[in-house]
Design an enzyme around this catalytic site. Structure first.
Site, PDB file in Angstrom:
ATOM      1  N   CYS A  31      39.613   6.321 -11.924  1.00  0.00           N
ATOM      2  CA  CYS A  31      40.347   7.384 -11.241  1.00  0.00           C
ATOM      3  C   CYS A  31      41.836   7.051 -11.127  1.00  0.00           C
ATOM      4  CB  CYS A  31      39.742   7.578  -9.852  1.00  0.00           C
ATOM      5  SG  CYS A  31      40.362   9.023  -8.977  1.00  0.00           S
ATOM      6  N   CYS A  75      34.890   6.421 -11.573  1.00  0.00           N
ATOM      7  CA  CYS A  75      34.361   7.696 -11.083  1.00  0.00           C
ATOM      8  C   CYS A  75      32.925   7.496 -10.585  1.00  0.00           C
ATOM      9  CB  CYS A  75      34.403   8.723 -12.207  1.00  0.00           C
ATOM     10  SG  CYS A  75      33.594  10.282 -11.797  1.00  0.00           S
ATOM     11  N   CYS A  99      40.879   9.833 -13.793  1.00  0.00           N
ATOM     12  CA  CYS A  99      40.325   9.736 -15.142  1.00  0.00           C
ATOM     13  C   CYS A  99      41.177  10.518 -16.147  1.00  0.00           C
ATOM     14  CB  CYS A  99      38.888  10.250 -15.146  1.00  0.00           C
ATOM     15  SG  CYS A  99      38.748  12.006 -14.775  1.00  0.00           S
ATOM     16  N   CYS A 153      30.783   9.781  -9.751  1.00  0.00           N
ATOM     17  CA  CYS A 153      29.977  10.986  -9.940  1.00  0.00           C
ATOM     18  C   CYS A 153      29.331  11.071 -11.319  1.00  0.00           C
ATOM     19  CB  CYS A 153      30.850  12.214  -9.695  1.00  0.00           C
ATOM     20  SG  CYS A 153      31.616  12.189  -8.067  1.00  0.00           S
ATOM     21  N   CYS A 210      38.637  17.453 -12.418  1.00  0.00           N
ATOM     22  CA  CYS A 210      37.995  16.368 -11.673  1.00  0.00           C
ATOM     23  C   CYS A 210      36.514  16.690 -11.515  1.00  0.00           C
ATOM     24  CB  CYS A 210      38.660  16.200 -10.304  1.00  0.00           C
ATOM     25  SG  CYS A 210      37.923  14.881  -9.308  1.00  0.00           S
TER      26      CYS A 210
END
Length: 111
Positions: free
Chosen positions: A71, A52, A73, A54, A82
């Protein structure tokens, strides 16, 4: 201009397929979708898994091995949550109506 990740095409295909499989949609803002796919592809290039992009990690290699944030996740698989806003439930105010992003639109937002 940034170098295109070698795994961009495969993560693009994965994202579209997983959106259909999970019955989720991409963000109405295609630049978010494009940047998240690019981040996943860069992590796949660098660490061998689509970690991920982010989240902040103390050690990305350790996180890849743990697999929790790879991902899709665990929160996405279990609850359709998400953090990156790549896969959104239709009821989400930021959800678009598409499970696809064209190669041209993807590139346009990454240039």
């Amino acid at each position: 201009m940034r170098k295109t990740p070698k795994n961009l095409e495969s993560l693009h295909k994965f994202a579209e397929a997983y959106a259909k499989l999970s019955r989720t949609y991409f963000c109405i803002d295609q630049s978010i979708t494009a940047l998240v796919i690019e981040g996943l592809a860069r992590h796949k290039d660098d660490y061998g898994a689509p970690l991920c992009p982010c989240r902040h990690y103390e050690n990305k290699k350790t996180e890849v091995l743990a697999a929790y944030w790879n991902c899709p996740c665990v929160p996405m698989r279990e609850r359709k949550e998400c953090h990156c806003m790549l896969f959104l439930q239709p009821s989400n105010e930021f959800s678009g109506e598409s499970q696809l992003i064209s190669k041209d639109d993807l590139q346009k937002h990454l240039s």
